[in-house]
Write a protein that holds these residues in place. Structure first.
Motif, short mmCIF file in Angstrom:
data_model
loop_
_atom_site.label_atom_id
_atom_site.label_comp_id
_atom_site.label_asym_id
_atom_site.label_seq_id
_atom_site.Cartn_x
_atom_site.Cartn_y
_atom_site.Cartn_z
N PHE A 77 -35.16 -53.46 11.58
CA PHE A 77 -34.23 -53.54 10.46
C PHE A 77 -33.73 -52.16 10.06
O PHE A 77 -34.36 -51.15 10.34
CB PHE A 77 -34.82 -54.31 9.28
N GLN A 78 -32.57 -52.17 9.41
CA GLN A 78 -31.89 -50.95 9.02
C GLN A 78 -32.23 -50.58 7.58
O GLN A 78 -32.27 -51.44 6.71
CB GLN A 78 -30.37 -51.14 9.14
N VAL A 79 -32.44 -49.29 7.33
CA VAL A 79 -32.68 -48.79 5.99
C VAL A 79 -31.56 -47.81 5.66
O VAL A 79 -31.31 -46.88 6.43
CB VAL A 79 -34.05 -48.10 5.87
N SER A 80 -30.88 -48.01 4.52
CA SER A 80 -29.81 -47.10 4.12
C SER A 80 -29.96 -46.75 2.65
O SER A 80 -30.69 -47.42 1.90
CB SER A 80 -28.44 -47.73 4.38
N ASP A 81 -29.27 -45.69 2.24
CA ASP A 81 -29.35 -45.21 0.86
C ASP A 81 -28.08 -45.53 0.09
O ASP A 81 -26.97 -45.34 0.59
CB ASP A 81 -29.59 -43.70 0.84
N ARG A 82 -28.26 -46.04 -1.12
CA ARG A 82 -27.21 -46.26 -2.11
C ARG A 82 -26.29 -47.44 -1.83
O ARG A 82 -25.79 -48.07 -2.76
CB ARG A 82 -26.36 -44.99 -2.33
N ASP A 83 -26.03 -47.77 -0.57
CA ASP A 83 -25.12 -48.88 -0.28
C ASP A 83 -25.33 -49.35 1.16
O ASP A 83 -25.92 -48.66 1.99
CB ASP A 83 -23.67 -48.44 -0.46
N LEU A 84 -24.82 -50.52 1.43
CA LEU A 84 -24.79 -51.06 2.78
C LEU A 84 -23.83 -50.22 3.62
O LEU A 84 -22.78 -49.80 3.13
CB LEU A 84 -24.30 -52.51 2.70
N MET B 299 -31.46 -44.81 9.16
CA MET B 299 -32.78 -44.87 9.77
C MET B 299 -33.10 -46.30 10.15
O MET B 299 -32.80 -47.23 9.43
CB MET B 299 -33.84 -44.36 8.77
N THR B 300 -33.74 -46.48 11.29
CA THR B 300 -34.17 -47.80 11.72
C THR B 300 -35.69 -47.86 11.72
O THR B 300 -36.35 -46.97 12.25
CB THR B 300 -33.67 -48.12 13.14
N LEU B 301 -36.25 -48.87 11.11
CA LEU B 301 -37.69 -49.07 11.11
C LEU B 301 -37.95 -50.42 11.75
O LEU B 301 -37.58 -51.46 11.21
CB LEU B 301 -38.26 -49.03 9.69
N ASP B 302 -38.56 -50.39 12.95
CA ASP B 302 -38.76 -51.61 13.73
C ASP B 302 -37.42 -52.30 13.96
O ASP B 302 -36.54 -51.74 14.62
CB ASP B 302 -39.77 -52.53 13.04
N ALA C 245 -44.42 -47.85 5.22
CA ALA C 245 -44.03 -48.86 6.21
C ALA C 245 -44.43 -50.25 5.75
O ALA C 245 -43.70 -51.22 5.98
CB ALA C 245 -44.66 -48.54 7.56
N ASP C 246 -45.59 -50.36 5.06
CA ASP C 246 -46.03 -51.66 4.55
C ASP C 246 -45.09 -52.19 3.49
O ASP C 246 -44.78 -53.39 3.46
CB ASP C 246 -47.46 -51.55 3.98
N GLN C 247 -44.62 -51.31 2.61
CA GLN C 247 -43.67 -51.72 1.58
C GLN C 247 -42.36 -52.19 2.19
O GLN C 247 -41.81 -53.23 1.81
CB GLN C 247 -43.42 -50.58 0.60
N LEU C 248 -41.84 -51.43 3.14
CA LEU C 248 -40.57 -51.80 3.77
C LEU C 248 -40.70 -53.09 4.57
O LEU C 248 -39.81 -53.93 4.57
CB LEU C 248 -40.08 -50.66 4.66
N SER C 249 -41.84 -53.27 5.23
CA SER C 249 -42.07 -54.50 5.97
C SER C 249 -42.16 -55.70 5.04
O SER C 249 -41.60 -56.77 5.32
CB SER C 249 -43.36 -54.37 6.79
N TYR C 250 -42.85 -55.52 3.90
CA TYR C 250 -42.93 -56.58 2.89
C TYR C 250 -41.53 -56.95 2.40
O TYR C 250 -41.17 -58.13 2.30
CB TYR C 250 -43.80 -56.13 1.72
N ALA C 251 -40.73 -55.93 2.08
CA ALA C 251 -39.39 -56.16 1.56
C ALA C 251 -38.54 -56.93 2.57
O ALA C 251 -37.79 -57.84 2.22
CB ALA C 251 -38.73 -54.82 1.22
N ALA C 252 -38.66 -56.56 3.85
CA ALA C 252 -37.89 -57.23 4.89
C ALA C 252 -38.33 -58.68 5.07
O ALA C 252 -37.50 -59.59 5.22
CB ALA C 252 -38.02 -56.47 6.21
N ASN C 253 -39.63 -58.92 5.04
CA ASN C 253 -40.13 -60.27 5.26
C ASN C 253 -39.75 -61.24 4.14
O ASN C 253 -39.71 -62.45 4.35
CB ASN C 253 -41.65 -60.26 5.44
#
Length: 209
Positions: free
Chosen positions: A6-13, A1-4, A152-160
């Motif tokens: 950055f890439q989001v994946s499960d369990r591993d890169l 899944m792509t959010l804005d 989305a706010d959590q994922l954006s925080y994590a990315a930043n």
């Protein structure tokens, strides 16, 4: 899944992301956990960013004990791993995923050695001064345990939290060299794995009288 952007994946890169990151000279890394004690609080997210600004967020499952691609990347001897307060993240990655991170650069240690004109060495303060960017920390103390349903706010925080680290690292390195503290900083980074070993064994004040 792509959010804005950055890439989001499960369990591993993903294999594609691993291939991309292995070409980097340096990778910024951060983690999100359920608390500050690795032996008690589980690892929920691992975030990475390269010099090109490509961000990946890996959601770690409850009870997960390995991530082969992350391990390959974070143990690669030719890629510098940049953290803010590496002591915690390195301990968490070792305890939960068996990853022996190396080599390490900690922007918090670098900031304390270089920015002696202030006692404000949190990531928000360092990024604000050196990058002229104000990080939104409103999602910092939140529930990271439900990884499949992070907002989305959590994922954006994590990315930043990783997006600006490599630029900060470069600026702090320049300051350390200018102030003739670069070699001392490197010695501090090299001893971090030993400090992490002591932390995980719950030794405290070992060097005190």
């Amino acid at each position: 899944m792509t959010l804005d952007d950055f890439q989001v994946s499960d369990r591993d890169l993903s294999d594609a992301a691993l291939s991309q990151y292995l070409k980097s000279e340096a990778i910024a890394i951060d983690t999100e956990t359920m608390g500050l004690l690795p032996q008690r609080d589980r690892l929920c997210l691992v975030q990475l960013c390269n010099l090109e600004g490509n961000v990946a967020v890996v959601r770690i499952a409850k009870g997960q004990t390995d991530a082969a691609n992350l391990k390959k990347l974070l143990e690669a001897a030719n890629i510098q791993k940049v953290f803010h307060f590496a002591r915690f993240d390195v301990a968490t990655l070792r305890y939960h995923l068996g990853i022996q991170v190396q080599p390490i650069f900690c922007t918090k240690i670098a900031s304390k050695l270089a920015r002696t004109y202030t006692n404000r060495h949190g990531l928000k303060d360092v990024v604000q001064e050196l990058e002229k960017v104000e990080l939104d920390k409103s999602a910092q103390s939140s529930d990271w345990g439900n990884a499949a349903n992070l907002s989305a706010d959590q994922l954006s925080y994590a990315a930043n939290d990783v997006r600006y680290l490599l630029s900060v690292q470069q600026k702090l390195t320049e300051m350390l060299k200018r102030e003739q503290r670069w070699e001392l900083a490197q010695q501090c980074f090299q001893v971090l794995p030993t400090i992490v070993s002591l932390d995980l064994l719950q030794f405290k004040d070992l060097f005190e009288h």
